[in-house]
Structure formats: structure tokens, C-alpha cells
Design an enzyme around this catalytic site. Structure first.
Site, PDB file in Angstrom:
ATOM      1  N   TYR A  55      72.327  80.202  38.033  1.00 24.95           N
ATOM      2  CA  TYR A  55      71.967  79.850  36.545  1.00 24.95           C
ATOM      3  C   TYR A  55      73.037  78.862  36.080  1.00 24.95           C
ATOM      4  O   TYR A  55      72.525  77.872  35.522  1.00 24.95           O
ATOM      5  CB  TYR A  55      72.037  81.228  35.978  1.00 24.95           C
ATOM      6  CG  TYR A  55      71.855  81.075  34.502  1.00 24.95           C
ATOM      7  CD1 TYR A  55      71.024  80.254  33.836  1.00 24.95           C
ATOM      8  CD2 TYR A  55      72.848  81.555  33.737  1.00 24.95           C
ATOM      9  CE1 TYR A  55      70.978  80.095  32.451  1.00 24.95           C
ATOM     10  CE2 TYR A  55      72.982  81.394  32.275  1.00 24.95           C
ATOM     11  CZ  TYR A  55      71.822  80.703  31.677  1.00 24.95           C
ATOM     12  OH  TYR A  55      72.039  80.677  30.460  1.00 24.95           O
ATOM     13  N   LYS A  63      72.516  74.807  34.980  1.00 22.71           N
ATOM     14  CA  LYS A  63      72.482  74.567  33.537  1.00 22.71           C
ATOM     15  C   LYS A  63      73.477  73.454  33.264  1.00 22.71           C
ATOM     16  O   LYS A  63      73.425  72.533  32.518  1.00 22.71           O
ATOM     17  CB  LYS A  63      73.086  75.934  32.732  1.00 22.71           C
ATOM     18  CG  LYS A  63      71.878  76.748  32.433  1.00 22.71           C
ATOM     19  CD  LYS A  63      70.585  76.422  31.940  1.00 22.71           C
ATOM     20  CE  LYS A  63      70.863  75.969  30.173  1.00 22.71           C
ATOM     21  NZ  LYS A  63      69.693  75.839  29.610  1.00 22.71           N
TER      22      LYS A  63
END
Length: 510
Positions: A256, A260
């Protein structure tokens, strides 16, 4: 340059007559933003919500059920009374699309009409699964940014692109972490160079190899269905493992935060002269003030500990109680986003990074959360299914990973192995007990694997940029305080005991 002074009136006034495109509106932060804009500025022109759906009626139904029907909108419902639904239909437009596709998955006529009308784009859409599939995470968190940038450049009247990232794109560094953009090629591990195109190619090649391997193993028509299921499971596992492997190769802890970070890099490269604000919140917690204190959706890292304790699945955990956990209430993040949109609107070529965090100005330790939890459960004892009061016991925290693993081996792992053997010898007599203990053991080990890095995070997020923005804000009237995003105003003990923990138990602890 940023505005010299702002108050509630200037923020509310800014959204009058504006058309805003929001991605990720079915998520926690997205809902808070949509509700706040509609509540403070009923004269907003339109709020377009891009949601995954097969067609417009399905998109409309999804927005109604997942966004508008939420308890979060009760204050707005009360304010408009019988006219609420009509107000929603006039202001909110559901779009069936997806940022993973070129043109956001929209038909050309709709895309062209939108491009003429949109003033502000707010990108909150993300796949937040720490250990998600690498291909899916790249599609949403990286390629989604590319497709939005492409659309933004077609918008004739665009004044601002607000992109929500995470403070943890910095990885788990120590010391002061600055509000600065991530440069192309930059990674967290020395000697490595992060090439986004190479990562996209790698995923395509691995998927191609998996397909080739699977096509070589032919099976009878009877087994075709099971075979297909197996192939999908293998691909999912391979993609999850690849994401984690690549993240850790470049120095990030999970897929994640890694993807990002890539999304931010791509935004910096493709934005052109579009005014861009990157908002990086830390761990977002429940609403502190309005419209519904304690309201939340989706389990955050710290909430898993509260839920595990409440359900009696957790008697110990990995954490140094003196360490700071960087948390920030969801409504404060949205207030900062709205103020930043106004401050940097039409600021050609600007790219500003803000940390919506608390560790520098008003640090909260794990001990504050733990003591608040104990106090809450002592004052509000839980009752079991049998109607008896569940005693509130203290939890044990391990300050090092080594001590925790040693404890788990001797307390759970070895007894579980013995119980497993006894169970086999007694033809499954202890199956229920074994399964229950094994489930609890796996639950704790999974939590530690996922959340361990947060428990020992020694970084401190600098928020000088956001502090400058705060200093432009007048805080003279009750309306001004509706846009408060100053972490120094939070009494953590009071917030956890009276607002956040009751909120977790009400909304997440089903």
C-alpha cells in the site's frame, strides 16, 4: 502565493457554484468530505462521485446506499427535512466509472461535458490493503493517478487537484520527516532506483508467465471449474507476494505505502501547471467533532487492538507503550483539505505537500490509548452472550519482536502442537478447543505481521507547511472552529475515552 488570511466565510464562499469531482467517495474520508461540503455550502453547483458500477442506475443506487444513507448524513437530513432527497438529487451526480481505466471508464460525451464543468478534482480513491495484489494496487494507486492527470489537463476551468496520499509514503524512517515531494527514481533503500515503468512491465511479465504455466497443464472438462479456481488463487497469491517483495526491495514495509509513493511521483511528473496539493494524513481515526462524533468506517491499525481486546481475542500485543502513534481524526483531515483547496486554488504550477499529522505538535503515546481503553472498559463493563460481566483484564505489551516471538512459541505454538497430536490420538475429541486456540494464535500473529512496523515507528512528521496554513486561519467565531485542523486542540485522553473507543465498539465491533 497562498492566501494571507482565511476564515470560515471565505472557505464556505469558495465552494459556492463550484463543480467538484470526487473519487473514493464511498470510503471513510470521501463521505466526510461530501457531507461537509453539502452541509456548509448548499449552493455548491454539483458534486460528481465516480464509483465502480456497471451503469448509471447502479452507480446512483450505490451512492444512495453507501454514501447518502449513512448515519453521517443525519444532521444534513434533519436540516433539510422532507426536502433532503430532492436536495441530494439536485447536487449529487453518480458517475459509473473507475480511475483504473483510460478516460476514467466514462463515455466520450460524458467526459467532454465534465471537462467543461469541473472546477476541483479530489482524488481519495485508493486500495488501502497493506498486502494487496501488486497488479491491483498499481492499477488504482499509480495508474489511477495517471488517468486523473490526463483528465485534469482536459478541464478548461480546473482550479485545483487535491490528491490524498499517506504520511507513511516516507516508510518507517527515524527522526523528522519533512513535507517534501518524492523525486522520480527515489527509493528508501540505498543503491536502488525505482523505475515505475519497469515495475509495470514486471507485473505484466509475471502474469504472462503464470498464464503460460497454467495453459500447459490441461485438464478434463469435469475439473475445468476447479482448475480455473485454482489458477485464480495461484495468481492472487503470486501477485500479493510480488507486491510485498518489491516493496521491501525498495525499502517500504508494505504494498500500500509503496504504491502510494509511486502515485505521488507520477503526479509530480504529469501535473504540468495544474495547481496540486498532496495531503498526507497519518492514521486516520473517528470523527472528533462534527457531524457525528465517533463515527467511522473501516478498521484502522490501532482499532484492531481495541476490537481484539473487546472480543477477548487479544491478551498481549507487540508495542512499546512509550512510543508515539501518529493519529488524526477524520474531520480534521477534511478541514485541512478544504482550507488547502481554497488557499492554493488557481496557483499555477504549484505543488504543495501537507502532513495532516499529530506527532510533532501534540504526540499521543500507545500508553494513552491503552489507559483510555482500560478506563472505558472498567466504566462500561462488557457483557457476554451468557449475560455475565466479562472481567476487564490488563493486557501485556512486548517491547521487542524477539521477546514477543519467544512468548508466542512457548505459550501458544508448542502447546498447540501438543494439543494437535493429542487431538489426533483421541479421534478429534479436542477439535473445537484446538481450532479456537489456533484461530486466536493466527489472529495475533497476523496482526503483528501487519501492524508491527507501526508499533515501533520512531519517525516524527514535520507539519510546518500545514502550520503555516493554520496561521492564516481566523479562529474567532463558532463557524471558524468548524474548520479546525490544529492537533494541539485535541485532548487525547478525553478523545479516546469518550469518542473514539465508543465509536469503534459501535461502528466496527459487530
Amino acid at each position: 502565493m497562498m492566501l494571507d488570511a482565511m476564515d470560515a466565510a471565505s472557505i464556505i464562499g469558495y465552494f459556492k457554484g463550484k463543480s467538484i469531482l470526487v473519487t473514493g467517495a464511498t470510503g471513510f474520508l470521501g463521505k466526510i468530505l461530501v457531507e461537509k461540503i453539502m452541509r456548509v455550502q448548499p449552493d455548491v453547483h454539483k458534486i460528481y462521485l465516480l464509483v465502480r458500477a456497471i451503469d448509471e442506475p447502479s452507480a446512483k443506487q450505490r451512492v444512495q446506499q453507501e454514501v447518502i444513507d449513512a448515519e453521517l448524513f443525519d444532521l444534513l437530513r434533519e436540516k433539510h427535512g422532507k426536502g433532503f432527497q430532492q436536495f441530494v438529487e439536485e447536487k449529487v451526480v453518480a458517475l459509473a466509472g473507475d480511475i483504473i481505466y483510460e478516460n476514467l471508464g466514462l463515455e466520450t460525451p460524458m467526459l467532454e461535458a465534465l471537462a467543461k464543468e469541473i472546477d476541483v478534482i479530489v482524488n481519495i480513491a485508493a486500495t488501502t490493503n497493506f498486502y494487496g495484489r501488486y497488479d491491483v494496487s498499481l492499477d488504482v494507486n499509480v495508474m489511477g493517478v495517471k488517468h486523473l492527470c490526463h483528465f485534469a489537463k482536459q478541464c478548461a476551468n480546473l482550479k485545483m487537484l487535491m490528491h490524498v496520499s499517506t504520511a507513511f509514503v516516507s516508510g518507517f524512517r527515524e527522526g523528522l520527516i519533512l513535507e517534501k515531494p518524492i523525486n522520480p527514481g527515489e527509493s528508501l533503500r540505498e543503491g536502488t532506483h525505482l523505475d515505475i515503468d519497469a515495475e509495470l512491465r514486471l507485473v505484466r511479465e509475471v502474469k504472462k508467465e503464470l498464464t503460460a504455466m497454467n495453459s500447459n497443464s490441461s485438464s478434463s472438462s469435469d475439473d475445468a471449474h476447479n482448475d480455473d479456481k485454482k489458477k485464480k488463487t495461484e495468481e492472487r497469491t503470486a501477485m500479493k507476494e510480488l507486491g510485498l517483495q518489491r516493496a521491501r526491495h525498495f525499502g517500504w514495509s508494505n504494498t500500500y505505502v509503496f504504491t502510494k509513493a509511486m502515485g505521488e511521483v507520477l503526479l509530480g511528473q504529469l501535473r504540468g501547471d495544474i495547481p496540486v496539493v498532496i495531503m498526507r494524513p497519518s492514521i486516520i481515526t473517528s470523527i472528533r467533532e462534527d457531524p457525528v462524533p465517533g463515527w467511522m468506517q473501516g478498521t484502522r491499525t490501532i482499532d484492531t487492538i481495541i476490537i481484539g481486546y473487546a472480543k477477548q481475542n487479544l491478551s498481549c500485543f507487540l508495542a512499546n507503550l512509550n512510543f508515539v502513534m501518529d493519529v488524526i481524526p477524520g474531520d480534521m483531515v477534511v478541514n485541512a483539505m478544504m482550507a488547502a483547496m481554497v488557499a492554493h486554488s488557481e496557483e499555477k504550477g504549484a505543488q504543495v505537500v501537507y502532513h495532516s499529522t499529530s506527532s510533532l505538535r501534540n504526540p499521543a503515546t500507545y500508553n494513552v490509548l491503552y489507559q483510555s481503553g482500560l478506563r472505558h472498559f472498567y466504566e462500561n463493563p462488557r457483557v457476554g452472550k451468557d449475560g455475565k460481566v466479562i472481567p476487564t483484564r490488563e493486557m501485556y505489551f512486548f517491547p521487542t519482536i524477539a521477546r514477543f516471538h519467544l512468548y508466542m512459541i512457548f505459550t501458544y505454538k508448542i502447546p498447540l502442537e501438543i494439543l494437535h497430536l493429542v487431538n489426533l490420538l483421541l479421534c478429534g475429541f479436542f477439535s473445537r478447543l484446538y481450532n479456537d486456540l489456533n484461530r486466536k494464535y493466527k489472529f495475533v500473529m497476523h496482526l503483528v505481521d501487519v501492524y508491527g512496523p507501526f508499533a515501533f515507528f520512531k519517525g516524527c512528521f514535520d507539519d510546518m507547511n500545514l502550520e503555516r496554513l493554520r496561521l492564516t486561519m481566523a479562529m474567532k467565531t463558532p463557524e471558524d472552529r468548524m474548520f479546525n485542523f490544529d492537533p494541539k486542540t485535541i485532548d487525547w485522553d478525553d478523545y479516546f475515552t469518550k469518542i473514539h473507543i465508543p465509536g469503534v465498539l459501535k461502528y466496527l465491533c459487530k
